[in-house]
Design an enzyme around this catalytic site. Structure first.
Site, PDB file in Angstrom:
ATOM      1  N   ARG A  27     -22.552  22.561  60.972  1.00 47.79           N
ATOM      2  CA  ARG A  27     -21.415  21.738  60.555  1.00 47.79           C
ATOM      3  C   ARG A  27     -20.937  20.793  61.657  1.00 47.79           C
ATOM      4  O   ARG A  27     -20.091  19.925  61.419  1.00 47.79           O
ATOM      5  CB  ARG A  27     -20.246  22.632  60.132  1.00 47.79           C
ATOM      6  CG  ARG A  27     -20.571  23.548  58.981  1.00 47.79           C
ATOM      7  CD  ARG A  27     -19.379  24.400  58.648  1.00 47.79           C
ATOM      8  NE  ARG A  27     -18.266  23.599  58.195  1.00 47.79           N
ATOM      9  CZ  ARG A  27     -18.093  23.194  56.946  1.00 47.79           C
ATOM     10  NH1 ARG A  27     -18.969  23.529  56.034  1.00 47.79           N
ATOM     11  NH2 ARG A  27     -17.052  22.463  56.614  1.00 47.79           N
ATOM     12  N   ASN A 100     -10.523  22.245  61.004  1.00 54.09           N
ATOM     13  CA  ASN A 100     -11.574  21.387  60.472  1.00 54.09           C
ATOM     14  C   ASN A 100     -10.887  20.391  59.533  1.00 54.09           C
ATOM     15  O   ASN A 100     -10.280  20.803  58.568  1.00 54.09           O
ATOM     16  CB  ASN A 100     -12.590  22.253  59.707  1.00 54.09           C
ATOM     17  CG  ASN A 100     -13.525  21.469  58.797  1.00 54.09           C
ATOM     18  OD1 ASN A 100     -13.987  21.966  57.789  1.00 54.09           O
ATOM     19  ND2 ASN A 100     -13.828  20.245  59.142  1.00 54.09           N
ATOM     20  N   GLY A 101     -10.964  19.104  59.875  1.00 55.38           N
ATOM     21  CA  GLY A 101     -10.322  18.099  59.027  1.00 55.38           C
ATOM     22  C   GLY A 101      -9.747  16.996  59.888  1.00 55.38           C
ATOM     23  O   GLY A 101     -10.050  16.881  61.073  1.00 55.38           O
ATOM     24  N   GLU A 480     -36.124   8.643  50.564  1.00 49.43           N
ATOM     25  CA  GLU A 480     -35.894   9.986  51.108  1.00 49.43           C
ATOM     26  C   GLU A 480     -36.820  10.249  52.298  1.00 49.43           C
ATOM     27  O   GLU A 480     -36.396  10.812  53.314  1.00 49.43           O
ATOM     28  CB  GLU A 480     -36.105  11.028  49.992  1.00 49.43           C
ATOM     29  CG  GLU A 480     -36.015  12.476  50.410  1.00 49.43           C
ATOM     30  CD  GLU A 480     -34.688  12.882  51.041  1.00 49.43           C
ATOM     31  OE1 GLU A 480     -33.723  12.107  51.008  1.00 49.43           O
ATOM     32  OE2 GLU A 480     -34.646  13.978  51.621  1.00 49.43           O
ATOM     33  N   LYS A 484     -35.595  11.016  56.081  1.00 50.34           N
ATOM     34  CA  LYS A 484     -36.002  12.221  56.830  1.00 50.34           C
ATOM     35  C   LYS A 484     -36.497  11.821  58.219  1.00 50.34           C
ATOM     36  O   LYS A 484     -36.129  12.437  59.206  1.00 50.34           O
ATOM     37  CB  LYS A 484     -37.117  13.004  56.108  1.00 50.34           C
ATOM     38  CG  LYS A 484     -36.716  13.752  54.861  1.00 50.34           C
ATOM     39  CD  LYS A 484     -35.966  15.038  55.112  1.00 50.34           C
ATOM     40  CE  LYS A 484     -34.493  14.843  55.151  1.00 50.34           C
ATOM     41  NZ  LYS A 484     -33.724  14.800  53.957  1.00 50.34           N
ATOM     42  N   GLU A 487     -33.526  10.575  60.445  1.00 51.25           N
ATOM     43  CA  GLU A 487     -32.486  11.512  60.871  1.00 51.25           C
ATOM     44  C   GLU A 487     -32.982  12.571  61.844  1.00 51.25           C
ATOM     45  O   GLU A 487     -32.220  13.007  62.690  1.00 51.25           O
ATOM     46  CB  GLU A 487     -31.726  12.118  59.687  1.00 51.25           C
ATOM     47  CG  GLU A 487     -32.524  12.912  58.704  1.00 51.25           C
ATOM     48  CD  GLU A 487     -31.699  13.365  57.489  1.00 51.25           C
ATOM     49  OE1 GLU A 487     -30.466  13.299  57.507  1.00 51.25           O
ATOM     50  OE2 GLU A 487     -32.322  13.797  56.514  1.00 51.25           O
TER      51      GLU A 487
HETATM   52  C1  G6P Z   1     -25.027  15.012  55.049  1.00 45.55           C
HETATM   53  C2  G6P Z   1     -26.270  15.835  55.285  1.00 45.55           C
HETATM   54  C3  G6P Z   1     -27.371  15.416  54.311  1.00 45.55           C
HETATM   55  C4  G6P Z   1     -26.870  15.518  52.882  1.00 45.55           C
HETATM   56  C5  G6P Z   1     -25.572  14.724  52.679  1.00 45.55           C
HETATM   57  C6  G6P Z   1     -24.935  15.030  51.337  1.00 45.55           C
HETATM   58  O1  G6P Z   1     -25.257  13.700  55.416  1.00 45.55           O
HETATM   59  O2  G6P Z   1     -26.712  15.677  56.623  1.00 45.55           O
HETATM   60  O3  G6P Z   1     -28.495  16.255  54.479  1.00 45.55           O
HETATM   61  O4  G6P Z   1     -27.842  15.032  52.009  1.00 45.55           O
HETATM   62  O5  G6P Z   1     -24.612  15.084  53.677  1.00 45.55           O
HETATM   63  O6  G6P Z   1     -24.568  16.374  51.328  1.00 45.55           O
HETATM   64  P1  G6P Z   1     -24.314  17.238  50.028  1.00 45.55           P
HETATM   65  O7  G6P Z   1     -23.934  18.594  50.554  1.00 45.55           O
HETATM   66  O8  G6P Z   1     -23.194  16.567  49.303  1.00 45.55           O
HETATM   67  O9  G6P Z   1     -25.563  17.257  49.245  1.00 45.55           O
END
Ligand code: G6P
Length: 607
Positions: A27, A100-101, A480, A484, A487
């Site tokens: 996170r 967190n926030g 996609e 990948k 990132e």
């Molecule tokens: C972040 C993550 C991605 C994910 C995106 C949406 O950017 O790093 O891997 O696709 O959030 O997340 P979600 O939990 O809404 O699918």
């Protein structure tokens, strides 16, 4: 997007908090800290860096106590320094907080407190919360927290520890996730379930504007005005082995390899011999008949799944479908009618923009379905219905198995709608179902080519730019694949609809720009071949992802990765496997931190 954890019970809190933080590290991972109540005082150890850096420091201290809180940070207000790391203490050292926030009005609150003589030790928005709690404390911690929360604008999941009431932790949420873990003689708080799975599978999902108090053997929840709330305890069907690396070098590699069984799991119970059963959604057939438009809202990888979904809903169920990046959708005033259906796709179920998009659609009268992976997550509680992905916990920040589970769920949903609306024949339906049953085997066949993909990664890892091309239903897979690579390897990669290449990106092509092209033998095969030739004429090195048995491609491509032959609609789910592996191996050769790429977080709970 930070992770928080709390513990109170009969064991030493420190190892529990550290282990929980490791499980929450996805996170955020730029700084971390823990606070323990020990000998009637709060001891804090915190540092910029990762949990392993924190762990080293903790070993040098005498951090023993049976209650404490912890935090792993993804910086928003204030750079990732030791001082800005959580937990934060109030000026008297009697209260500690993790958060967190984002507190949007922290500047006003900070100057108010400063005029009252409070000296701040960090640049964070969080510190105002703990200073306010200290100011309002008059013998009851939860009351001081409630009074403080009324002054905050923004989002939070917080946990508070105090020397004044040592046998208690107080937590609250608004907009950021928070779960309470119920143990025997011990209680847990966490941003997400995997953090507490080794200790308990009994959880309570804390809702917005709720405050929770935990003691060793009791817990209670009330709202910000002091009214008690009745809460349900859920039993989580994940176990702690699901959150281990299981011998793989990275979670991402483990999760890529799980995809065959993940897809089986998504389909299980929903796909019958010759039929499809989504009665779990409890949606009236009439509602499906009446849908005049579908809006798909999502972010990141989930958005790419949504783009594939558009092809399926339009092709099979004949429902016009729009797909939006959630952060755009929420501000564009979409023309949603009560006959529209909104599908919010989110692995975590906590992505702030996707949630906001869902709320916007609901406010405009749309019926909604969430495709989510995390049980009890906010999106599942807010959407009218949820189709769970059943992918198991995904820990690698770059999403892989959740993506293939999302595609599988979209196949199911689109097929079901088509069946109910009679837009496909029985024969077509049966053929699709047969193919769906085969999908896990096709995925496993693609995974077996991992050694070839690894060799290819060796050949290409030193390039700085890549172009990914595809057409039709595979274009989102090019997007996609490029995402990948970007990132986790930090190599620039751009996806383009192959037919659009001549309108701009072709200017970039030379021998230093490898072009990865998806060229399955489908309706658009010949079109993609022409595009490949255009790139080849400009000296591009061409990596083709092609259908097994396609020998013709050999005269065009520099390198080829083969995937099994499947009907057109199913190429996305097989084509994505080599692209995930390619990104993984390139990043591994480059020595990147694959499970925790820089600047990213798995769950983006801020706008
Ligand atoms: C972040 C993550 C991605 C994910 C995106 C949406 O950017 O790093 O891997 O696709 O959030 O997340 P979600 O939990 O809404 O699918």
């Amino acid at each position: 997007m930070c992770g928080i954890i709390g513990y109170i019970g009969y064991r030493n809190a420190t190892p529990i908090l550290l282990e929980g933080l490791y499980r929450l590290e996805y996170r955020g991972y730029d700084s971390a800290g823990i606070a323990i109540l020990s000998d009637s005082r709060i001891k804090v150890v915190k540092t910029a860096g990762k949990i392993k850096d924190l762990e080293k420091l903790v070993k040098e201290e005498d951090m023993i106590g049976s209650s404490g809180i912890g935090h792993t940070r993804w910086a928003t207000h204030g750079s990732p320094t030791d001082a800005n790391a959580h937990p934060h203490l109030d000026k008297t050292g009697r209260f500690a907080i993790v958060h967190n926030g984002i507190i949007e009005n922290y500047k006003e609150l900070k100057s108010e407190l400063q005029t009252e003589g409070v000296h701040f030790t960090s640049e964070t928005d969080t510190e105002v919360i703990v200073q306010l709690i200290s100011k309002y404390y008059s013998g009851n911690l939860e009351e001081a927290v409630a009074r403080t929360l009324k002054r905050l604008d923004g989002s939070y999941a917080i946990a508070v520890l105090s020397t004044e009431e040592p046998r208690k932790l107080v937590a609250a949420r608004l907009g950021s996730p928070l779960v309470l873990g119920v143990g025997e003689g011990e209680m847990f708080l966490a941003s997400d379930v995997p953090a507490i799975l080794p200790y308990t599978r009994k959880v309570v999902y804390v809702e917005d504007r709720e405050i929770v108090v935990i003691e060793e053997s009791s817990w209670w929840v009330f709202d910000i005005n002091g009214n008690y709330k009745t809460k349900q305890i859920y039993f989580v069907d994940w176990d702690s082995s699901m959150v281990s690396r299981g011998g793989y070098k990275h979670y991402m590699l483990k999760e890529i390899n799980e995809q065959g069984s993940v897809v089986r799991n998504t389909l299980k119970g929903r796909l019958k011999e010759n039929n499809i059963d989504l009665s779990e959604l409890e949606i009236e057939k009439e509602l499906i008949h009446n849908i005049d438009k579908i809006f798909i809202v999502a972010c990141g990888t989930s958005y790419h799944a949504g783009l594939v979904g558009k092809h399926l809903f339009e092709r099979w169920a004949k429902i016009p479908t729009e797909v939006d990046i959630a952060s755009e959708f929420r501000y564009r005033d979409p023309m949603i009618s009560p006959k529209s259906l909104t599908i919010a796709i989110s692995q975590s179920g906590e992505t702030a923009d996707t949630l906001a998009g869902l709320r916007e659609a609901k406010a405009k009268g749309s019926f909604s379905i969430a495709l989510a992976n995390v049980q009890g997550s906010t999106i599942t509680r807010e959407a009218h219905r949820t189709l769970y992905l059943k992918a198991g916990p995904e820990i690698g920040v770059a999403s892989t198995k959740a993506f293939t589970a999302q595609l599988s769920a979209l196949y199911l949903l689109a097929l079901w709608f088509a069946d109910v609306r009679n837009t496909i024949s029985e024969t077509q339906k049966e053929a699709i179902i047969r193919e769906l049953w085969q999908l896990p085997y096709h995925i496993e066949a693609c995974l077996a080519f991992a050694p070839q993909v690894k060799e290819l990664a060796q050949k290409y890892y030193h390039y700085s730019n890549f172009l990914y091309l595809a057409r039709g239903i595979n274009y989102p897979i090019a997007m996609e694949g490029a995402l990948k690579l970007k990132e986790i390897s930090y190599i620039h990669a751009e996806a383009y609809a192959a037919g659009e290449m001549k309108h701009g990106p072709i200017a970039l092509i030379d021998e230093l720009m490898p072009v990865l092209v998806l060229v399955p033998r489908d309706r658009l095969y010949a079109k993609v071949l022409s595009n490949i030739q255009e790139a080849k004429a400009r000296k591009a090195k061409l990596i083709a992802v092609a259908t097994e048995g396609d020998d013709a491609i050999k005269s065009f491509a520099t390198d080829i990765l083969y995937v099994p032959e499947v009907p057109e609609e199913f190429y996305p789910i097989v084509n994505v496997i080599p692209l995930q592996l390619f990104a993984y191996y390139v990043a591994d050769i480059l020595g990147r931190e694959i499970d925790q790429p820089r600047n990213l977080a798995k769950s983006v709970t801020v706008e």
